[in-house]
Scaffold this active site. Structure first.
Site, short mmCIF file in Angstrom:
data_model
loop_
_atom_site.label_atom_id
_atom_site.label_comp_id
_atom_site.label_asym_id
_atom_site.label_seq_id
_atom_site.Cartn_x
_atom_site.Cartn_y
_atom_site.Cartn_z
N GLU A 91 0.89 -1.28 0.14
CA GLU A 91 -0.11 -0.04 0.08
C GLU A 91 0.74 1.14 -0.08
O GLU A 91 1.78 1.60 0.85
CB GLU A 91 -0.95 0.03 1.15
CG GLU A 91 -1.84 1.27 1.26
CD GLU A 91 -3.01 1.21 2.25
OE1 GLU A 91 -3.50 2.05 2.64
OE2 GLU A 91 -3.09 -0.13 2.80
N LYS A 147 -8.62 -1.28 0.92
CA LYS A 147 -9.64 -1.57 1.97
C LYS A 147 -10.67 -2.42 1.46
O LYS A 147 -11.18 -2.26 0.48
CB LYS A 147 -10.21 -0.15 2.60
CG LYS A 147 -11.29 -0.44 3.74
CD LYS A 147 -10.45 -0.90 4.91
CE LYS A 147 -9.71 0.10 5.74
NZ LYS A 147 -9.04 -0.22 6.85
#
Length: 397
Positions: free
Chosen positions: A209, A225
């Protein structure tokens, strides 16, 4: 706070650098020439300290809207930068939460590297065999589920919209932890795979990420997410989940707001929304948000705007951090912070998810997930375990 400022490049040994984002062509010819360690008890603003320390060593990042240049034949190359989640909260005036279970690990590390004249020799193999004992969790599955329920209660009261809760586990070890942490950093899909170490501590990161980067003159963040097993059914379920999509969009909105605080007016945009990608044995949903940096935006202001990362805190961010501080029994240590590279021409920091840290006696690991009103406590506990399982297996070696 500790600093190391040798007078000449030869004052410190050359080491092979595997910090995320380091220029690939330079990694085998870098030598550490300056180092800053800072912890929350030292006082001051860690974001400002990092920017000033870098500038003092030839890496001026006081205006990210101006392009820089990397000179392979020049002395300074860049710096590895690590900022803990606790330091990020501290920098914006929010409680950093419970104490870290790995207090030997600093909350800010900046390591400056210069180019050496010759390639760095490969690292020596570890002499002692590696053994990892059993993991001991800082909270039970029942306690984790109770925390999920407490977040749902806070959402029902209107205190928050979403909160990310994180659990911790530790295992005793013997031998050198660096090869195990390097195996973690080499996991497929680890966009920010790398290690960093200092006296009495080491960390390894396999994060996919992007917390914040500067790419082609734009600020870029890629929040992740939404998680499912990496099966065809898992991918279909993730794409069809209204709960996961709603949670994801909340965080995208939060990231848009964070970037808007330091961006040129009207320049924030969502370049990609809810793209499903694979990380090891998991499907995860990722978006890309970007913006043009405001004139005169420096590294310190950017760090204060985006740290701690929205995907591992919640919305609104300050209210979510307050819930995290009240619910999590131990600090987040090396996890949920920032790790990457800052150079004259680049800034690329990953979010330290999928991250483990070693102190003198224990190996530490963190995992969690975002909680919304639709969250099922048992499913959230299972999701955190699924994220931690491949890392535990790899570290055992």
């Amino acid at each position: 706070m500790t600093r190391n400022r040798p007078d000449v490049v030869e004052a410190l040994p050359a080491v092979e650098v595997d910090a995320p984002g380091a220029p690939p062509g330079c990694r085998r010819r870098l030598v550490e020439t300056a180092r800053l360690h800072w912890s929350t008890g030292d006082g001051g603003d860690p974001a400002d300290l990092a920017q000033r320390f870098l500038a003092a060593h030839g890496i001026a990042r006081d205006d990210l809207s101006r392009p820089g240049r990397h000179e392979p034949d020049a002395g300074v190359c860049g710096a590895a930068l690590y900022l803990s989640a606790a330091a990020g909260a501290y920098a914006i005036g929010v409680s950093p939460g419970a104490p870290s279970p790995a207090p030997a690990l600093p909350d800010l590390v900046v390591v400056v590297y210069h180019h050496a004249d010759r390639p760095v020799p490969p690292p020596r193999p570890a002499l002692a065999p590696w053994r990892l004992g059993g993991w001991r969790d800082s909270w039970t599955p029942a306690a984790h589920a109770t925390a999920v329920g407490a977040v749902r209660d806070a959402i029902a009261r209107g205190d928050v919209y979403q909160v990310n809760v994180v659990g911790h586990a530790a295992a005793p070890y013997s031998g050198d932890p660096l090869p195990a942490l390097a195996r973690l950093a080499a996991l497929p899909g680890a966009r920010y795979g790398g290690t960093l170490h200092g006296p009495g501590w080491a960390l390894g990161c396999a994060s996919p990420e992007t917390l914040i980067a500067v790419e082609r003159g734009r600020l870029v963040t890629r929040p992740i997410k939404g998680t499912r097993p990496a099966t065809p059914a898992g991918r279909r379920d993730l794409l069809a989940s209204a709960k996961e999509r709603a949670e994801h969009v909340m965080i995208v909105d939060l990231e848009r707001n964070d970037l808007a605080r330091v961006a040129r007016t009207g320049s924030v945009r969502v370049d990609e929304l809810f793209a499903v990608r694979r990380w090891c044995d998991l499907w995860q949903a990722e978006s890309t948000v970007s913006a043009a940096p405001a004139d005169g935006l420096g590294l310190a202001d950017l760090l204060r705007a985006v740290c701690p990362g929205g995907s591992v805190t919640g919305a609104p961010k300050h209210a979510a951090l307050a819930r995290i501080a009240a619910l999590e029994p131990v600090g987040r240590g090396a996890s949920m912070g920032a790790l990457g590279w800052v150079g004259p021409d680049r800034l690329d920091l990953g979010l330290t998810i999928r991250t483990a840290a070693a102190d003198g006696d224990l190996l530490h690991l963190w995992a969690g997930g975002g909680i919304t009103w639709d969250s099922d406590p048992a499913a959230e506990v299972a999701e955190a375990a699924a994220k931690a399982a491949p890392i535990r297996a790899l570290l055992a070696g």
